[in-house]
Design a protein around this motif. Structure first.
Motif, PDB file in Angstrom:
ATOM      1  N   MET A   1       0.771  -0.860   0.115  1.00  0.00           N
ATOM      2  CA  MET A   1       0.008  -0.203   0.244  1.00  0.00           C
ATOM      3  C   MET A   1       0.607   1.170  -0.217  1.00  0.00           C
ATOM      4  SD  MET A   1      -3.168   0.752   2.554  1.00  0.00           S
ATOM      5  CE  MET A   1      -3.507  -1.245   2.395  1.00  0.00           C
ATOM      6  N   ASP A   2       0.685   2.467  -0.814  1.00  0.00           N
ATOM      7  CA  ASP A   2       1.092   3.375  -0.773  1.00  0.00           C
ATOM      8  C   ASP A   2       1.174   4.046   0.044  1.00  0.00           C
ATOM      9  OD1 ASP A   2      -0.762   5.143  -1.913  1.00  0.00           O
ATOM     10  OD2 ASP A   2      -0.475   4.371  -3.592  1.00  0.00           O
ATOM     11  N   GLN A   3       1.973   5.440   0.433  1.00  0.00           N
ATOM     12  CA  GLN A   3       2.664   6.545   1.514  1.00  0.00           C
ATOM     13  C   GLN A   3       0.993   6.921   1.444  1.00  0.00           C
ATOM     14  OE1 GLN A   3       3.856   4.309   3.717  1.00  0.00           O
ATOM     15  NE2 GLN A   3       4.676   6.453   4.663  1.00  0.00           N
ATOM     16  N   GLN A   4       0.401   7.580   0.222  1.00  0.00           N
ATOM     17  CA  GLN A   4      -0.451   8.819   0.062  1.00  0.00           C
ATOM     18  C   GLN A   4      -1.031   7.786   0.510  1.00  0.00           C
ATOM     19  OE1 GLN A   4      -0.826   9.664  -3.949  1.00  0.00           O
ATOM     20  NE2 GLN A   4      -2.582  11.982  -3.055  1.00  0.00           N
ATOM     21  N   LEU A   5      -1.902   6.868   0.467  1.00  0.00           N
ATOM     22  CA  LEU A   5      -2.913   5.495   1.050  1.00  0.00           C
ATOM     23  C   LEU A   5      -2.862   5.761   1.914  1.00  0.00           C
ATOM     24  CD1 LEU A   5      -5.660   4.344  -0.079  1.00  0.00           C
ATOM     25  CD2 LEU A   5      -4.385   3.008  -1.075  1.00  0.00           C
ATOM     26  N   LYS A   6      -1.748   5.170   2.748  1.00  0.00           N
ATOM     27  CA  LYS A   6      -2.107   5.620   4.168  1.00  0.00           C
ATOM     28  C   LYS A   6      -1.809   6.429   4.734  1.00  0.00           C
ATOM     29  CE  LYS A   6       1.629   1.855   4.208  1.00  0.00           C
ATOM     30  NZ  LYS A   6       3.170   0.724   4.515  1.00  0.00           N
ATOM     31  N   GLN A   7      -2.099   7.802   4.299  1.00  0.00           N
ATOM     32  CA  GLN A   7      -2.177   8.981   5.359  1.00  0.00           C
ATOM     33  C   GLN A   7      -3.097   9.456   4.629  1.00  0.00           C
ATOM     34  OE1 GLN A   7       0.138  10.678   7.270  1.00  0.00           O
ATOM     35  NE2 GLN A   7      -2.043  12.295   7.345  1.00  0.00           N
ATOM     36  N   LEU A   8      -3.732   8.977   3.357  1.00  0.00           N
ATOM     37  CA  LEU A   8      -5.152   9.230   4.175  1.00  0.00           C
ATOM     38  C   LEU A   8      -6.053   8.730   4.534  1.00  0.00           C
ATOM     39  CD1 LEU A   8      -5.756   9.459   0.635  1.00  0.00           C
ATOM     40  CD2 LEU A   8      -5.596  11.185   1.778  1.00  0.00           C
ATOM     41  N   MET A   9      -5.620   6.963   4.966  1.00  0.00           N
ATOM     42  CA  MET A   9      -6.886   6.125   5.546  1.00  0.00           C
ATOM     43  C   MET A   9      -6.452   6.830   7.290  1.00  0.00           C
ATOM     44  SD  MET A   9      -5.442   2.456   3.903  1.00  0.00           S
ATOM     45  CE  MET A   9      -5.909   1.558   5.456  1.00  0.00           C
ATOM     46  N   LYS A  10      -5.270   7.230   7.696  1.00  0.00           N
ATOM     47  CA  LYS A  10      -5.260   8.280   8.994  1.00  0.00           C
ATOM     48  C   LYS A  10      -6.193   8.674   9.157  1.00  0.00           C
ATOM     49  CE  LYS A  10      -1.600   9.769  11.727  1.00  0.00           C
ATOM     50  NZ  LYS A  10      -0.302  10.230  12.249  1.00  0.00           N
ATOM     51  N   GLU A  11      -6.249   9.888   7.801  1.00  0.00           N
ATOM     52  CA  GLU A  11      -6.617  11.158   8.043  1.00  0.00           C
ATOM     53  C   GLU A  11      -8.556  10.530   8.581  1.00  0.00           C
ATOM     54  OE1 GLU A  11      -5.729  13.747   4.646  1.00  0.00           O
ATOM     55  OE2 GLU A  11      -4.197  14.047   5.366  1.00  0.00           O
ATOM     56  N   LEU A  12      -8.548   9.554   7.129  1.00  0.00           N
ATOM     57  CA  LEU A  12     -10.295   9.134   7.483  1.00  0.00           C
ATOM     58  C   LEU A  12     -10.331   8.329   9.078  1.00  0.00           C
ATOM     59  CD1 LEU A  12     -12.881   8.867   5.994  1.00  0.00           C
ATOM     60  CD2 LEU A  12     -11.975   7.156   5.360  1.00  0.00           C
ATOM     61  N   GLY A  13      -9.556   8.022   9.339  1.00  0.00           N
ATOM     62  CA  GLY A  13     -10.020   7.254  10.806  1.00  0.00           C
ATOM     63  C   GLY A  13      -9.683   8.818  11.913  1.00  0.00           C
ATOM     64  N   GLU A  14      -9.279   9.909  11.620  1.00  0.00           N
ATOM     65  CA  GLU A  14      -9.086  10.781  12.568  1.00  0.00           C
ATOM     66  C   GLU A  14     -10.017  12.296  12.535  1.00  0.00           C
ATOM     67  OE1 GLU A  14      -5.733  12.710  11.247  1.00  0.00           O
ATOM     68  OE2 GLU A  14      -4.371  10.961  12.671  1.00  0.00           O
ATOM     69  N   ALA A  15     -10.261  11.599  10.641  1.00  0.00           N
ATOM     70  CA  ALA A  15     -11.952  12.890  10.742  1.00  0.00           C
ATOM     71  C   ALA A  15     -13.356  12.019  11.707  1.00  0.00           C
ATOM     72  CB  ALA A  15     -12.090  13.084   9.348  1.00  0.00           C
ATOM     73  N   ILE A  16     -13.366  10.422  11.103  1.00  0.00           N
ATOM     74  CA  ILE A  16     -14.638   9.506  12.164  1.00  0.00           C
ATOM     75  C   ILE A  16     -14.602   9.925  13.193  1.00  0.00           C
ATOM     76  CG2 ILE A  16     -15.173   7.357  12.347  1.00  0.00           C
ATOM     77  CD1 ILE A  16     -14.520   7.108   9.875  1.00  0.00           C
ATOM     78  N   ASN A  17     -12.872   9.849  14.708  1.00  0.00           N
ATOM     79  CA  ASN A  17     -12.798   9.888  15.704  1.00  0.00           C
ATOM     80  C   ASN A  17     -13.471  11.562  15.939  1.00  0.00           C
ATOM     81  OD1 ASN A  17     -11.796   9.007  18.402  1.00  0.00           O
ATOM     82  ND2 ASN A  17     -10.411   9.984  18.193  1.00  0.00           N
ATOM     83  N   ASP A  18     -13.010  12.243  15.451  1.00  0.00           N
ATOM     84  CA  ASP A  18     -13.200  14.091  15.384  1.00  0.00           C
ATOM     85  C   ASP A  18     -14.842  13.414  15.045  1.00  0.00           C
ATOM     86  OD1 ASP A  18     -10.377  14.302  15.770  1.00  0.00           O
ATOM     87  OD2 ASP A  18     -10.389  15.553  13.925  1.00  0.00           O
ATOM     88  N   SER A  19     -15.324  13.214  14.346  1.00  0.00           N
ATOM     89  CA  SER A  19     -16.829  13.697  13.763  1.00  0.00           C
ATOM     90  C   SER A  19     -17.291  12.578  15.982  1.00  0.00           C
ATOM     91  CB  SER A  19     -17.557  13.159  12.755  1.00  0.00           C
ATOM     92  OG  SER A  19     -17.425  12.317  12.645  1.00  0.00           O
ATOM     93  N   LEU A  20     -17.564  12.240  16.088  1.00  0.00           N
ATOM     94  CA  LEU A  20     -17.838  10.737  17.156  1.00  0.00           C
ATOM     95  C   LEU A  20     -17.688  11.913  18.021  1.00  0.00           C
ATOM     96  CD1 LEU A  20     -17.344   7.349  16.051  1.00  0.00           C
ATOM     97  CD2 LEU A  20     -19.374   9.048  15.846  1.00  0.00           C
ATOM     98  N   SER A  21     -16.417  12.485  18.922  1.00  0.00           N
ATOM     99  CA  SER A  21     -16.381  13.098  19.573  1.00  0.00           C
ATOM    100  C   SER A  21     -17.175  14.419  19.720  1.00  0.00           C
ATOM    101  CB  SER A  21     -14.730  13.496  19.834  1.00  0.00           C
ATOM    102  OG  SER A  21     -14.310  14.333  18.948  1.00  0.00           O
ATOM    103  N   GLU A  22     -17.143  15.202  18.494  1.00  0.00           N
ATOM    104  CA  GLU A  22     -17.752  16.422  18.765  1.00  0.00           C
ATOM    105  C   GLU A  22     -19.499  16.428  18.953  1.00  0.00           C
ATOM    106  OE1 GLU A  22     -15.575  18.405  15.828  1.00  0.00           O
ATOM    107  OE2 GLU A  22     -14.545  18.201  16.619  1.00  0.00           O
ATOM    108  N   SER A  23     -20.008  15.217  18.644  1.00  0.00           N
ATOM    109  CA  SER A  23     -21.554  15.318  18.214  1.00  0.00           C
ATOM    110  C   SER A  23     -21.861  15.699  19.845  1.00  0.00           C
ATOM    111  CB  SER A  23     -21.678  13.712  18.042  1.00  0.00           C
ATOM    112  OG  SER A  23     -23.029  13.344  17.979  1.00  0.00           O
TER     113      SER A  23
END
Length: 91
Positions: A1-23
């Motif tokens: 898996m390339d680094q760009q996809l890994k970074q995007l996956m990490k950002e997606l996880g953080e975005a999901i976590n942030d949206s839940l914690s801010e709900s």
């Protein structure tokens, strides 16, 4: 898996976590549970799949008797074939 996809996956996880914690709704329900004398821990599991677009992948539209339109790509056809389902376009 390339680094760009890994970074995007990490950002997606953080975005999901942030949206839940801010709900506010989630925070309100957790507060009610805590007020009832319980400790709360929340574990969510998400399955996220990625498929690389195939260059020149054949896409076709299949129309049924209704106004609905389904778009089927090469991967869909392969899956259907594995289930021994074939599409007859009727034309």
């Amino acid at each position: 898996m390339d680094q760009q996809l890994k970074q995007l996956m990490k950002e997606l996880g953080e975005a999901i976590n942030d949206s839940l914690s801010e709900s506010e709704q989630i925070a309100e329900v957790i507060a009610k549970i805590k007020a009832g004398g319980y400790d709360v821990f929340l574990v969510l599991e998400a399955t996220i799949g990625f498929n690389k677009h195939e260059d020149g992948a054949e896409k076709m539209a299949v129309r049924g008797g209704s106004s609905a339109e389904f778009k089927i790509n090469a991967q869909d056809l392969k899956f259907l074939k594995s289930l021994r389902i074939s599409l007859d376009d009727g034309e």
